[in-house]
Design a protein around this motif. Structure first.
Motif, PDB file in Angstrom:
ATOM      1  N   ILE A 109       0.860  -1.186   0.000  1.00 46.85           N
ATOM      2  CA  ILE A 109       0.000   0.000   0.000  1.00 46.85           C
ATOM      3  C   ILE A 109       0.895   1.234   0.000  1.00 46.85           C
ATOM      4  CG2 ILE A 109      -1.856  -1.176   1.253  1.00 46.85           C
ATOM      5  CD1 ILE A 109       0.206   1.530   2.974  1.00 46.85           C
ATOM      6  N   SER A 110       0.315   2.363  -0.414  1.00 48.65           N
ATOM      7  CA  SER A 110       1.031   3.631  -0.306  1.00 48.65           C
ATOM      8  C   SER A 110       0.095   4.787  -0.011  1.00 48.65           C
ATOM      9  CB  SER A 110       1.823   3.922  -1.593  1.00 48.65           C
ATOM     10  OG  SER A 110       0.950   4.013  -2.708  1.00 48.65           O
ATOM     11  N   THR A 111      -1.218   4.497   0.145  1.00 53.65           N
ATOM     12  CA  THR A 111      -2.196   5.552   0.390  1.00 53.65           C
ATOM     13  C   THR A 111      -3.179   5.145   1.483  1.00 53.65           C
ATOM     14  OG1 THR A 111      -3.832   4.712  -1.197  1.00 53.65           O
ATOM     15  CG2 THR A 111      -2.101   6.165  -2.058  1.00 53.65           C
ATOM     16  N   PRO A 112      -3.849   6.130   2.091  1.00 54.94           N
ATOM     17  CA  PRO A 112      -4.883   5.816   3.087  1.00 54.94           C
ATOM     18  C   PRO A 112      -6.008   4.965   2.515  1.00 54.94           C
ATOM     19  CG  PRO A 112      -4.231   8.116   3.266  1.00 54.94           C
ATOM     20  CD  PRO A 112      -3.584   7.585   2.012  1.00 54.94           C
ATOM     21  N   SER A 113      -6.398   5.217   1.278  1.00 55.60           N
ATOM     22  CA  SER A 113      -7.488   4.445   0.678  1.00 55.60           C
ATOM     23  C   SER A 113      -7.135   2.963   0.586  1.00 55.60           C
ATOM     24  CB  SER A 113      -7.811   4.986  -0.723  1.00 55.60           C
ATOM     25  OG  SER A 113      -8.335   6.291  -0.648  1.00 55.60           O
ATOM     26  N   GLU A 114      -5.884   2.675   0.237  1.00 52.61           N
ATOM     27  CA  GLU A 114      -5.454   1.280   0.146  1.00 52.61           C
ATOM     28  C   GLU A 114      -5.422   0.629   1.525  1.00 52.61           C
ATOM     29  OE1 GLU A 114      -2.536   1.412  -3.747  1.00 52.61           O
ATOM     30  OE2 GLU A 114      -1.846   2.296  -1.863  1.00 52.61           O
ATOM     31  N   ILE A 115      -5.044   1.376   2.532  1.00 55.32           N
ATOM     32  CA  ILE A 115      -5.074   0.829   3.893  1.00 55.32           C
ATOM     33  C   ILE A 115      -6.504   0.477   4.275  1.00 55.32           C
ATOM     34  CG2 ILE A 115      -4.724   1.356   6.335  1.00 55.32           C
ATOM     35  CD1 ILE A 115      -2.318   3.017   5.569  1.00 55.32           C
ATOM     36  N   MET A 116      -7.444   1.346   3.946  1.00 54.00           N
ATOM     37  CA  MET A 116      -8.846   1.067   4.270  1.00 54.00           C
ATOM     38  C   MET A 116      -9.338  -0.166   3.527  1.00 54.00           C
ATOM     39  SD  MET A 116     -10.270   5.007   4.433  1.00 54.00           S
ATOM     40  CE  MET A 116     -11.951   4.528   4.830  1.00 54.00           C
ATOM     41  N   GLN A 117      -8.895  -0.349   2.297  1.00 54.79           N
ATOM     42  CA  GLN A 117      -9.256  -1.562   1.561  1.00 54.79           C
ATOM     43  C   GLN A 117      -8.675  -2.800   2.241  1.00 54.79           C
ATOM     44  OE1 GLN A 117      -8.434  -1.265  -2.732  1.00 54.79           O
ATOM     45  NE2 GLN A 117      -8.623   0.947  -2.561  1.00 54.79           N
ATOM     46  N   ALA A 118      -7.429  -2.688   2.720  1.00 53.97           N
ATOM     47  CA  ALA A 118      -6.809  -3.816   3.416  1.00 53.97           C
ATOM     48  C   ALA A 118      -7.570  -4.154   4.690  1.00 53.97           C
ATOM     49  CB  ALA A 118      -5.348  -3.486   3.741  1.00 53.97           C
ATOM     50  N   LEU A 119      -7.977  -3.127   5.421  1.00 54.73           N
ATOM     51  CA  LEU A 119      -8.754  -3.358   6.635  1.00 54.73           C
ATOM     52  C   LEU A 119     -10.081  -4.034   6.300  1.00 54.73           C
ATOM     53  CD1 LEU A 119      -8.097   0.020   8.495  1.00 54.73           C
ATOM     54  CD2 LEU A 119      -7.244  -2.236   9.158  1.00 54.73           C
ATOM     55  N   ASP A 120     -10.706  -3.623   5.205  1.00 56.43           N
ATOM     56  CA  ASP A 120     -11.959  -4.249   4.783  1.00 56.43           C
ATOM     57  C   ASP A 120     -11.767  -5.726   4.466  1.00 56.43           C
ATOM     58  OD1 ASP A 120     -13.438  -1.937   5.067  1.00 56.43           O
ATOM     59  OD2 ASP A 120     -13.359  -1.387   2.939  1.00 56.43           O
ATOM     60  N   LEU A 121     -10.555  -6.090   4.066  1.00 52.25           N
ATOM     61  CA  LEU A 121     -10.242  -7.486   3.749  1.00 52.25           C
ATOM     62  C   LEU A 121      -9.811  -8.271   4.986  1.00 52.25           C
ATOM     63  CD1 LEU A 121      -8.321  -6.956   0.384  1.00 52.25           C
ATOM     64  CD2 LEU A 121     -10.487  -8.179   0.672  1.00 52.25           C
ATOM     65  N   GLY A 122      -9.836  -7.604   6.135  1.00 50.62           N
ATOM     66  CA  GLY A 122      -9.502  -8.287   7.381  1.00 50.62           C
ATOM     67  C   GLY A 122      -8.025  -8.289   7.721  1.00 50.62           C
ATOM     68  N   LEU A 123      -7.250  -7.422   7.085  1.00 51.63           N
ATOM     69  CA  LEU A 123      -5.805  -7.380   7.321  1.00 51.63           C
ATOM     70  C   LEU A 123      -5.435  -6.211   8.222  1.00 51.63           C
ATOM     71  CD1 LEU A 123      -4.615  -7.966   3.649  1.00 51.63           C
ATOM     72  CD2 LEU A 123      -5.004  -9.683   5.425  1.00 51.63           C
ATOM     73  N   ASP A 124      -4.371  -6.402   9.005  1.00 48.69           N
ATOM     74  CA  ASP A 124      -3.889  -5.296   9.830  1.00 48.69           C
ATOM     75  C   ASP A 124      -2.376  -5.088   9.681  1.00 48.69           C
ATOM     76  OD1 ASP A 124      -2.828  -7.410  11.236  1.00 48.69           O
ATOM     77  OD2 ASP A 124      -3.997  -7.072  13.049  1.00 48.69           O
ATOM     78  N   THR A 125      -1.760  -5.839   8.761  1.00 46.64           N
ATOM     79  CA  THR A 125      -0.340  -5.670   8.473  1.00 46.64           C
ATOM     80  C   THR A 125      -0.182  -5.479   6.972  1.00 46.64           C
ATOM     81  OG1 THR A 125       0.279  -7.101  10.321  1.00 46.64           O
ATOM     82  CG2 THR A 125       1.958  -6.674   8.661  1.00 46.64           C
ATOM     83  N   VAL A 126       0.497  -4.407   6.582  1.00 50.17           N
ATOM     84  CA  VAL A 126       0.642  -4.089   5.172  1.00 50.17           C
ATOM     85  C   VAL A 126       2.091  -3.730   4.851  1.00 50.17           C
ATOM     86  CG1 VAL A 126      -1.736  -3.296   4.872  1.00 50.17           C
ATOM     87  CG2 VAL A 126       0.033  -1.668   5.587  1.00 50.17           C
ATOM     88  N   LYS A 127       2.428  -3.856   3.600  1.00 49.51           N
ATOM     89  CA  LYS A 127       3.752  -3.476   3.104  1.00 49.51           C
ATOM     90  C   LYS A 127       3.664  -2.039   2.583  1.00 49.51           C
ATOM     91  CE  LYS A 127       6.906  -4.621  -0.710  1.00 49.51           C
ATOM     92  NZ  LYS A 127       7.247  -5.638  -1.719  1.00 49.51           N
ATOM     93  N   PHE A 128       4.457  -1.142   3.132  1.00 47.07           N
ATOM     94  CA  PHE A 128       4.512   0.228   2.621  1.00 47.07           C
ATOM     95  C   PHE A 128       5.562   0.261   1.527  1.00 47.07           C
ATOM     96  CE2 PHE A 128       6.191   4.683   3.065  1.00 47.07           C
ATOM     97  CZ  PHE A 128       5.110   5.286   2.452  1.00 47.07           C
ATOM     98  N   PHE A 129       5.098   0.462   0.282  1.00 47.68           N
ATOM     99  CA  PHE A 129       5.988   0.299  -0.874  1.00 47.68           C
ATOM    100  C   PHE A 129       5.606   1.245  -2.004  1.00 47.68           C
ATOM    101  CE2 PHE A 129       6.934  -1.681  -4.961  1.00 47.68           C
ATOM    102  CZ  PHE A 129       8.287  -1.946  -4.842  1.00 47.68           C
ATOM    103  N   PRO A 130       6.620   1.782  -2.717  1.00 44.21           N
ATOM    104  CA  PRO A 130       8.040   1.795  -2.357  1.00 44.21           C
ATOM    105  C   PRO A 130       8.296   2.841  -1.274  1.00 44.21           C
ATOM    106  CG  PRO A 130       7.718   2.923  -4.442  1.00 44.21           C
ATOM    107  CD  PRO A 130       6.380   2.398  -4.032  1.00 44.21           C
ATOM    108  N   ALA A 131       8.884   2.436  -0.205  1.00 46.85           N
ATOM    109  CA  ALA A 131       8.953   3.250   1.005  1.00 46.85           C
ATOM    110  C   ALA A 131       9.638   4.602   0.801  1.00 46.85           C
ATOM    111  CB  ALA A 131       9.654   2.462   2.120  1.00 46.85           C
TER     112      ALA A 131
END
Length: 211
Positions: A109-131
């Motif tokens: 992920i690299s944006t807040p929207s992508e984090i929210m999508q990850a949370l919707d998928l039940g995830l709480d750990t994400v790769k920040f890329f490219p950092a």
């Protein structure tokens, strides 16, 4: 299982790009010798699955698949022995296939929207890329303020010099890096140097502990 649990406490993940499966055995031995028995074998070369398979044959090495872009690649990675899956972006099909198989997955992920999508998928750990290209630690701090429940595994442009600062932040679970498995080291078979850099990298853990 949480993605960080499978790493066995290691907070730096060597990101491996290797196109010669014949070198996998020596690479695995160097990682273990250096005290960093973890590898993310990236699907960036035609021989990636075979490299992963050779590394995964060792019972003293935790091997995952990186740069996984499709559900089909998830199947290929798991068949080769991957114990976790990392993707450069957020693909619902990749995440769902991993969840169906019961394997930890870390989407990029690299944006807040992508984090929210990850949370919707039940995830709480994400790769920040490219950092580094996306603002590095400053961006992680901003994202962590809005999403305190999320853990980050930044990858991309991180060096042995910059890694400690990332590891000091409580929202950073681990970092991915290639300085200890740099392309020239693998090409030239400089396994002693790989082991030495791995050993130096493990010393960075003490400089920052996750909350």
């Amino acid at each position: 299982m949480n993605p960080t649990d499978v790493l066995g406490g290691h907070r730096i993940v060597p990101v491996v790009v290797l196109d010669d499966p014949a070198k996998a055995d020596a690479l695995g031995a160097a990682l273990v010798e250096g005290g960093l028995p973890v590898a993310e074998a990236t699907f960036r070369t035609p021989e990636a699955a075979m490299v992963l398979r050779r590394l995964a044959e060792r019972d003293d090495l935790v091997v995952g698949a990186g740069t996984v872009l499709t559900a089909r690649q998830v199947d290929e990675a798991l068949e080769a022995g991957a114990r976790f899956v990392v993707s450069p972006g957020l693909s619902t099909s990749v995440v769902r296939r991993c969840q169906e198989a019961g394997v930890p997955v870390v989407p990029g992920i690299s944006t807040p929207s992508e984090i929210m999508q990850a949370l919707d998928l039940g995830l709480d750990t994400v790769k920040f890329f490219p950092a580094e290209a996306n603002g590095g630690l400053a961006t992680i701090k901003a994202l962590a303020a809005a999403f305190p429940q999320v853990r980050f595994m930044p990858t991309g442009g991180i060096t042995v010099e910059s890694a400690p600062a990332y590891l000091e932040h409580p929202s950073v679970a681990a970092v991915g890096g290639s300085w200890m498995v740099a392309g020239d080291l693998l090409k030239d078979g400089r396994w002693d140097e790989v082991a030495t850099r791995c050993a130096a990298s493990t010393a960075l853990y003490a400089q920052g502990a996750p909350a």
